[in-house]
Write an enzyme that holds these catalytic residues in place. Structure first.
Site, PDB file in Angstrom:
ATOM      1  N   HIS A 306     -75.587 -17.875  35.091  1.00 52.43           N
ATOM      2  CA  HIS A 306     -75.092 -16.616  34.982  1.00 52.43           C
ATOM      3  C   HIS A 306     -75.232 -16.046  36.377  1.00 52.43           C
ATOM      4  O   HIS A 306     -75.882 -16.114  37.295  1.00 52.43           O
ATOM      5  CB  HIS A 306     -75.899 -15.773  33.761  1.00 52.43           C
ATOM      6  CG  HIS A 306     -75.569 -14.539  33.583  1.00 52.43           C
ATOM      7  ND1 HIS A 306     -75.437 -13.452  34.415  1.00 52.43           N
ATOM      8  CD2 HIS A 306     -74.693 -14.146  32.530  1.00 52.43           C
ATOM      9  CE1 HIS A 306     -74.578 -12.288  33.669  1.00 52.43           C
ATOM     10  NE2 HIS A 306     -74.142 -12.893  32.506  1.00 52.43           N
ATOM     11  N   ASP A 363     -74.470 -17.219  25.337  1.00 56.69           N
ATOM     12  CA  ASP A 363     -73.734 -18.198  24.849  1.00 56.69           C
ATOM     13  C   ASP A 363     -74.064 -19.600  24.426  1.00 56.69           C
ATOM     14  O   ASP A 363     -73.723 -20.272  23.414  1.00 56.69           O
ATOM     15  CB  ASP A 363     -72.420 -18.480  25.620  1.00 56.69           C
ATOM     16  CG  ASP A 363     -71.462 -17.257  25.656  1.00 56.69           C
ATOM     17  OD1 ASP A 363     -71.445 -16.470  24.805  1.00 56.69           O
ATOM     18  OD2 ASP A 363     -70.931 -17.007  26.747  1.00 56.69           O
TER      19      ASP A 363
HETATM   20  N1  CMC Z   1     -73.634 -26.662  35.066  1.00 59.02           N
HETATM   21  C1  CMC Z   1     -73.629 -27.119  36.023  1.00 59.02           C
HETATM   22  N2  CMC Z   1     -73.813 -26.455  37.484  1.00 59.02           N
HETATM   23  C2  CMC Z   1     -73.580 -25.188  37.332  1.00 59.02           C
HETATM   24  C3  CMC Z   1     -73.434 -24.486  36.387  1.00 59.02           C
HETATM   25  C4  CMC Z   1     -73.335 -25.435  34.836  1.00 59.02           C
HETATM   26  N3  CMC Z   1     -73.356 -24.352  33.742  1.00 59.02           N
HETATM   27  N4  CMC Z   1     -73.285 -22.973  36.517  1.00 59.02           N
HETATM   28  C5  CMC Z   1     -73.478 -23.211  37.836  1.00 59.02           C
HETATM   29  N5  CMC Z   1     -73.602 -24.138  38.472  1.00 59.02           N
HETATM   30  C6  CMC Z   1     -73.776 -24.642  39.892  1.00 59.02           C
HETATM   31  C7  CMC Z   1     -72.416 -24.457  40.504  1.00 59.02           C
HETATM   32  O1  CMC Z   1     -71.801 -25.757  40.576  1.00 59.02           O
HETATM   33  C8  CMC Z   1     -73.048 -24.340  41.770  1.00 59.02           C
HETATM   34  O2  CMC Z   1     -73.593 -25.408  42.481  1.00 59.02           O
HETATM   35  P1  CMC Z   1     -73.533 -25.626  44.060  1.00 59.02           P
HETATM   36  O3  CMC Z   1     -74.280 -24.459  44.769  1.00 59.02           O
HETATM   37  O4  CMC Z   1     -74.256 -26.673  44.475  1.00 59.02           O
HETATM   38  O5  CMC Z   1     -72.092 -25.420  44.651  1.00 59.02           O
HETATM   39  C9  CMC Z   1     -74.130 -23.162  41.516  1.00 59.02           C
HETATM   40  O6  CMC Z   1     -74.691 -23.683  40.223  1.00 59.02           O
HETATM   41  C10 CMC Z   1     -73.772 -21.862  41.635  1.00 59.02           C
HETATM   42  O7  CMC Z   1     -72.860 -21.464  40.794  1.00 59.02           O
HETATM   43  P2  CMC Z   1     -71.542 -20.626  40.834  1.00 59.02           P
HETATM   44  O8  CMC Z   1     -70.485 -21.145  39.983  1.00 59.02           O
HETATM   45  O9  CMC Z   1     -71.370 -20.236  42.310  1.00 59.02           O
HETATM   46  O10 CMC Z   1     -72.061 -19.377  40.021  1.00 59.02           O
HETATM   47  P3  CMC Z   1     -71.388 -18.174  39.763  1.00 59.02           P
HETATM   48  O11 CMC Z   1     -72.388 -17.019  39.380  1.00 59.02           O
HETATM   49  O12 CMC Z   1     -69.995 -18.058  40.364  1.00 59.02           O
HETATM   50  O13 CMC Z   1     -71.027 -18.588  38.022  1.00 59.02           O
HETATM   51  C11 CMC Z   1     -71.172 -18.946  35.628  1.00 59.02           C
HETATM   52  C12 CMC Z   1     -71.521 -18.198  36.892  1.00 59.02           C
HETATM   53  C13 CMC Z   1     -71.690 -18.294  34.391  1.00 59.02           C
HETATM   54  C14 CMC Z   1     -69.459 -18.612  35.659  1.00 59.02           C
HETATM   55  C15 CMC Z   1     -71.329 -20.307  35.881  1.00 59.02           C
HETATM   56  O14 CMC Z   1     -72.916 -20.394  35.607  1.00 59.02           O
HETATM   57  C16 CMC Z   1     -70.868 -21.217  34.587  1.00 59.02           C
HETATM   58  O15 CMC Z   1     -69.582 -21.638  34.896  1.00 59.02           O
HETATM   59  N6  CMC Z   1     -71.556 -21.289  33.488  1.00 59.02           N
HETATM   60  C17 CMC Z   1     -70.929 -22.221  32.562  1.00 59.02           C
HETATM   61  C18 CMC Z   1     -70.076 -21.191  31.830  1.00 59.02           C
HETATM   62  C19 CMC Z   1     -70.856 -20.403  30.909  1.00 59.02           C
HETATM   63  O16 CMC Z   1     -71.914 -20.494  30.020  1.00 59.02           O
HETATM   64  N7  CMC Z   1     -70.438 -19.132  30.876  1.00 59.02           N
HETATM   65  C20 CMC Z   1     -70.901 -17.949  29.946  1.00 59.02           C
HETATM   66  C21 CMC Z   1     -71.685 -17.039  30.953  1.00 59.02           C
HETATM   67  S1  CMC Z   1     -72.773 -15.859  30.149  1.00 59.02           S
HETATM   68  C22 CMC Z   1     -71.689 -14.770  29.016  1.00 59.02           C
HETATM   69  C23 CMC Z   1     -70.428 -14.176  29.627  1.00 59.02           C
HETATM   70  O17 CMC Z   1     -70.442 -13.764  30.774  1.00 59.02           O
HETATM   71  O18 CMC Z   1     -69.454 -13.992  28.924  1.00 59.02           O
END
Ligand code: CMC
Length: 428
Positions: A306, A363
């Site tokens: 998140h 989720d």
């Molecule tokens: N699985 C594997 N690696 C992950 C994941 C994941 N679900 N989420 C983040 N990472 C890694 C990412 O690759 C990065 O690694 P590195 O630093 O080595 O490059 C690090 O963690 C930070 O990730 P980020 O993409 O920079 O983080 P963010 O704040 O931009 O993204 C997120 C947040 C929710 C989009 C992301 O965690 C994600 O894609 N999660 C899966 C989708 C999901 O469950 N979304 C629902 C969110 S909650 C409800 C809502 O908002 O609607």
């Protein structure tokens, strides 16, 4: 004296006000930055940017705290109802009995949609995603209420809010009925919000539909937990579109589209599809954990991570317990719940997830409950939209009622080709 922050830029010192929120959050107010320094801030994906001051929702990602208008989500989940939470978010306080009855009356008596609107469903192919239908239909509502869609008119705002909250369940249920070829079921005023939605989803003219109270309670809980989450992607979209003074229906339909993406609300559908896939492949959680860690793979563990929660998502805690309870009470043994728990256990003890502070989000377990109560997978994100509706509305209302509201308009730093002259096609 109020606190300020100093910036030294190109040898000159500038001072900017510091804003402190109710719960101690701090921000440096850079509203005058460009006027004074000529520079803008650059904050990819708005990771550090506060787009507004708001009185609606407080979220502390480090400590897993979520408050709607000051009330902890845990207390609302236990004692309130979705419609009461909707009132709370939109109007800012818990209603007295009479006020609530009046609100409920408005929401109940605006549930029907114009008969002509029903014909629009025929234009969608059978397997159209219900999020496409939902956003189109919500936007189309603006065509039906042209005479009451001025966002600057308080009476127009009020009636639009009632219409939108009341009609969204009808629109959503009709999109499901259309996709399975069953007749649309009209709303029934004797039913409450959740009962009415479930009746429109699952009853058929041929027989009576009886809603299990366990299902009703579970759905109401899920809606409460999704009701607002401050300036997330879809809410920021609603605010941005609304800031142009587009009408409420137009702004909210944009929010629905933003929610659809798998990194946002679409994750609930993606989680179940992922769990199903792991199940079909023999239930080997470790293989998928490895894939999620592999930088050469685009696979992510859906339902994990998140932008703001870096310790735990309080909504996920409540939902995990509820999923367990609902399945037990209904006597359902879902292999996907077992896979989800295995996956969670494996991820939470893995250094990749620990270091990056990746925890199950709202989720991760919600789909297990939706499945148990009979909601089809492609409707999961629609359920999220139903829940988020009061939050979107409250945020839009707060913005539009702010006398100093301006159109939202981020800037950029241009990195493209420098100025150059046009070359006629024969000379290229
Ligand atoms: N699985 C594997 N690696 C992950 C994941 C994941 N679900 N989420 C983040 N990472 C890694 C990412 O690759 C990065 O690694 P590195 O630093 O080595 O490059 C690090 O963690 C930070 O990730 P980020 O993409 O920079 O983080 P963010 O704040 O931009 O993204 C997120 C947040 C929710 C989009 C992301 O965690 C994600 O894609 N999660 C899966 C989708 C999901 O469950 N979304 C629902 C969110 S909650 C409800 C809502 O908002 O609607």
């Amino acid at each position: 004296m109020s606190e300020t922050a100093k910036l030294i830029f190109r040898g000159k010192e500038y001072e900017f006000p510091v804003i402190t929120g109710t719960e101690g959050e701090v921000a440096i107010d850079i509203a005058k930055l460009r006027a004074q320094t000529g520079a803008i801030t650059l904050d990819d994906a708005y990771v550090n940017t506060g787009s507004t001051q708001s009185n609606i929702t407080f979220l502390d990602g480090e400590n897993g705290i979520l408050l709607y208008r000051g009330y902890p989500i845990e207390q609302l989940a236990e004692h309130s109802t979705f419609l009461e939470v909707a009132f709370l978010l939109i109007y800012g306080y818990l209603p007295k009995q009479e006020e609530f009855e009046q609100f409920r009356h408005h929401i109940t008596y605006h549930t029907m949609i114009h008969e002509d609107l029903k014909r629009l469903y025929d234009g969608f192919p059978k397997d159209s995603h219900p999020m496409a239908t939902l956003s189109s239909m919500i936007c189309t509502l603006s065509g039906y209420y042209v005479d009451s869609s001025d966002p600057l008119n308080a009476r127009h705002r009020e009636i639009s809010i009632h219409r939108l909250l009341a009609k969204t369940p009808t629109i959503a249920a009709y999109s499901y009925k259309k996709s399975i070829g069953q007749p649309f079921i009209y709303p029934q005023n004797k039913l409450n919000y959740v009962q009415n939605f479930m009746n429109m989803m699952f009853s058929v003219p041929a027989e009576e539909y009886i809603l299990d109270p366990i299902v009703e309670k579970a759905l109401d809980l899920l809606l409460i937990l999704h009701a607002d989450h401050e300036q997330n992607c879809s809410t920021s979209t609603v605010r941005l579109v609304g800031s142009s003074r587009a009408n409420l229906f137009a702004a909210i339909s944009s929010g629905v589209n933003a929610l659809w993406g798998p990194l946002h609300g679409g994750a609930n559908q993606a989680v179940i599809e992922m769990l199903q896939h792991i199940h079909n492949e023999g239930g080997n959680a470790a293989k998928f954990i490895a894939m999620a860690k592999d930088k050469n793979s685009t696979f992510r563990l859906m339902g994990f991570g998140h932008r703001v929660y870096k310790n735990f998502d309080p909504r996920a805690r409540i939902i995990k317990k509820a999923a367990d309870d609902v399945l037990k009470k209904m006597g359902i043994k879902d292999p996907l719940l077992e896979i989800a728990m295995k996956l969670e256990e494996a991820a939470l003890s893995d250094s990749y997830f620990i270091e990056r502070k990746l925890y199950p989000n709202v989720d991760f377990y919600s789909g297990i409950i939706y499945r148990a109560i009979g909601i089809p997978t492609n409707m999961f994100t629609v359920m999220f939209a139903l829940g988020r509706m009061p939050g979107w509305i409250a945020q839009w209302k707060e913005m539009i009622e702010n006398p100093s509201m301006k159109i939202g308009r981020p800037r950029q730093i241009y990195m493209g080709a420098p100025r150059r002259d046009y070359i006629p096609v024969e000379k290229r």
